[in-house]
Design a protein around this motif. Sequence first.
Motif, PDB file in Angstrom:
ATOM      1  N   MET A 170       0.826  -1.201   0.000  1.00 12.23           N
ATOM      2  CA  MET A 170       0.000   0.000   0.000  1.00 12.23           C
ATOM      3  C   MET A 170       0.872   1.269   0.000  1.00 12.23           C
ATOM      4  SD  MET A 170      -3.007   1.193   0.063  1.00 12.23           S
ATOM      5  CE  MET A 170      -4.002   2.518   0.563  1.00 12.23           C
ATOM      6  N   MET A 171       1.900   1.273   0.837  1.00 14.69           N
ATOM      7  CA  MET A 171       2.764   2.445   0.935  1.00 14.69           C
ATOM      8  C   MET A 171       3.526   2.682  -0.369  1.00 14.69           C
ATOM      9  SD  MET A 171       3.213   4.752   3.027  1.00 14.69           S
ATOM     10  CE  MET A 171       4.120   6.197   2.599  1.00 14.69           C
ATOM     11  N   LYS A 172       3.869   1.582  -1.036  1.00 13.25           N
ATOM     12  CA  LYS A 172       4.569   1.710  -2.310  1.00 13.25           C
ATOM     13  C   LYS A 172       3.705   2.468  -3.315  1.00 13.25           C
ATOM     14  CE  LYS A 172       6.635  -0.982  -6.018  1.00 13.25           C
ATOM     15  NZ  LYS A 172       7.018  -2.314  -6.489  1.00 13.25           N
ATOM     16  N   TYR A 173       2.414   2.171  -3.354  1.00 10.53           N
ATOM     17  CA  TYR A 173       1.518   2.828  -4.298  1.00 10.53           C
ATOM     18  C   TYR A 173       1.291   4.292  -3.933  1.00 10.53           C
ATOM     19  CZ  TYR A 173       0.755  -1.903  -5.884  1.00 10.53           C
ATOM     20  OH  TYR A 173       0.950  -3.167  -6.356  1.00 10.53           O
ATOM     21  N   LEU A 174       1.219   4.584  -2.640  1.00 13.35           N
ATOM     22  CA  LEU A 174       1.092   5.970  -2.199  1.00 13.35           C
ATOM     23  C   LEU A 174       2.335   6.758  -2.583  1.00 13.35           C
ATOM     24  CD1 LEU A 174      -0.360   8.213  -0.643  1.00 13.35           C
ATOM     25  CD2 LEU A 174       0.696   7.330   1.433  1.00 13.35           C
ATOM     26  N   SER A 175       3.488   6.144  -2.414  1.00 17.96           N
ATOM     27  CA  SER A 175       4.740   6.797  -2.773  1.00 17.96           C
ATOM     28  C   SER A 175       4.806   7.055  -4.271  1.00 17.96           C
ATOM     29  CB  SER A 175       5.929   5.934  -2.339  1.00 17.96           C
ATOM     30  OG  SER A 175       7.135   6.510  -2.743  1.00 17.96           O
ATOM     31  N   LEU A 176       4.436   6.075  -5.075  1.00 19.03           N
ATOM     32  CA  LEU A 176       4.476   6.242  -6.534  1.00 19.03           C
ATOM     33  C   LEU A 176       3.456   7.274  -7.010  1.00 19.03           C
ATOM     34  CD1 LEU A 176       5.037   2.574  -7.762  1.00 19.03           C
ATOM     35  CD2 LEU A 176       6.650   4.485  -7.827  1.00 19.03           C
ATOM     36  N   ALA A 177       2.267   7.291  -6.394  1.00 22.31           N
ATOM     37  CA  ALA A 177       1.243   8.268  -6.773  1.00 22.31           C
ATOM     38  C   ALA A 177       1.707   9.685  -6.440  1.00 22.31           C
ATOM     39  CB  ALA A 177      -0.076   7.960  -6.074  1.00 22.31           C
ATOM     40  N   SER A 178       2.250   9.868  -5.240  1.00 22.63           N
ATOM     41  CA  SER A 178       2.727  11.208  -4.874  1.00 22.63           C
ATOM     42  C   SER A 178       3.904  11.610  -5.753  1.00 22.63           C
ATOM     43  CB  SER A 178       3.087  11.283  -3.393  1.00 22.63           C
ATOM     44  OG  SER A 178       4.206  10.484  -3.105  1.00 22.63           O
ATOM     45  N   LEU A 179       4.751  10.652  -6.093  1.00 24.42           N
ATOM     46  CA  LEU A 179       5.880  10.924  -6.972  1.00 24.42           C
ATOM     47  C   LEU A 179       5.397  11.375  -8.345  1.00 24.42           C
ATOM     48  CD1 LEU A 179       8.971  10.828  -7.426  1.00 24.42           C
ATOM     49  CD2 LEU A 179       8.636   8.485  -8.242  1.00 24.42           C
ATOM     50  N   ALA A 180       4.416  10.675  -8.894  1.00 24.81           N
ATOM     51  CA  ALA A 180       3.891  11.034 -10.219  1.00 24.81           C
ATOM     52  C   ALA A 180       3.302  12.443 -10.210  1.00 24.81           C
ATOM     53  CB  ALA A 180       2.834  10.019 -10.652  1.00 24.81           C
ATOM     54  N   VAL A 201       7.373  12.283   0.595  1.00 23.56           N
ATOM     55  CA  VAL A 201       6.891  10.894   0.642  1.00 23.56           C
ATOM     56  C   VAL A 201       7.870   9.927  -0.030  1.00 23.56           C
ATOM     57  CG1 VAL A 201       5.028   9.310  -0.031  1.00 23.56           C
ATOM     58  CG2 VAL A 201       4.479  11.570   0.898  1.00 23.56           C
ATOM     59  N   PRO A 202       8.325  10.188  -1.265  1.00 16.51           N
ATOM     60  CA  PRO A 202       9.308   9.266  -1.864  1.00 16.51           C
ATOM     61  C   PRO A 202      10.624   9.210  -1.078  1.00 16.51           C
ATOM     62  CG  PRO A 202       8.356  10.672  -3.557  1.00 16.51           C
ATOM     63  CD  PRO A 202       7.898  11.204  -2.231  1.00 16.51           C
ATOM     64  N   LYS A 211      12.907   4.432   4.480  1.00 14.97           N
ATOM     65  CA  LYS A 211      12.267   3.399   5.288  1.00 14.97           C
ATOM     66  C   LYS A 211      12.561   1.998   4.748  1.00 14.97           C
ATOM     67  CE  LYS A 211       7.793   1.788   6.804  1.00 14.97           C
ATOM     68  NZ  LYS A 211       6.570   1.405   6.177  1.00 14.97           N
ATOM     69  N   THR A 212      12.480   1.857   3.426  1.00 19.86           N
ATOM     70  CA  THR A 212      12.614   0.535   2.833  1.00 19.86           C
ATOM     71  C   THR A 212      14.032   0.230   2.368  1.00 19.86           C
ATOM     72  OG1 THR A 212      12.043   1.350   0.631  1.00 19.86           O
ATOM     73  CG2 THR A 212      10.241   0.548   2.029  1.00 19.86           C
ATOM     74  N   GLY A 213      14.859   1.254   2.244  1.00 20.71           N
ATOM     75  CA  GLY A 213      16.212   1.057   1.756  1.00 20.71           C
ATOM     76  C   GLY A 213      16.295   0.910   0.259  1.00 20.71           C
ATOM     77  N   ARG A 214      15.178   1.211  -0.429  1.00 22.02           N
ATOM     78  CA  ARG A 214      15.186   1.155  -1.899  1.00 22.02           C
ATOM     79  C   ARG A 214      14.419   2.361  -2.432  1.00 22.02           C
ATOM     80  NH1 ARG A 214      10.944  -3.846  -2.456  1.00 22.02           N
ATOM     81  NH2 ARG A 214       9.338  -2.794  -1.283  1.00 22.02           N
ATOM     82  N   ALA A 215      14.638   2.680  -3.650  1.00 20.02           N
ATOM     83  CA  ALA A 215      14.072   3.905  -4.226  1.00 20.02           C
ATOM     84  C   ALA A 215      12.909   3.651  -5.165  1.00 20.02           C
ATOM     85  CB  ALA A 215      15.174   4.664  -4.956  1.00 20.02           C
TER      86      ALA A 215
END
Length: 116
Positions: free
Chosen positions: A1-11, A104-105, A111-115
């Motif tokens: 879920m957090m991955k999608y929030l991060s990608l949406a805010s990034l876009a 957010v990104p 948090k995850t250690g990946r981008a």
Amino acid sequence: MMKYLSLASLAIVVLLSLLAGGAKIMSMPQEVQFFAAAGIDAMWLLPLGILQAFGGLLAVFGRSRVAGSICMALGFLVSAITIYLTGNLPFALFSLLPVLLCGVPIWYSRKTGRAE
């Protein structure tokens, strides 16, 4: 879920940053007038536009996402301060939203250690 929030805010912030940067690079009349109303010389449009557009491009790629998000956040922060200088406090506060979205990104990658 957090991955999608991060990608949406990034876009969202990448698109906003590219559009705002492009308008400044092209010295659109609205941007020139807006900066003049804030008492800022139009010569600063090009560097700010390049910062915003470059940040948007950097943020697209995983390895440079944090650096791009920081560039975009700085560009949006300068714009929010400029809006404040024109005397429009409510819009200046609203304009801080993209600055927060740029975080957010950054937060997700730390948090995850990946981008991703």
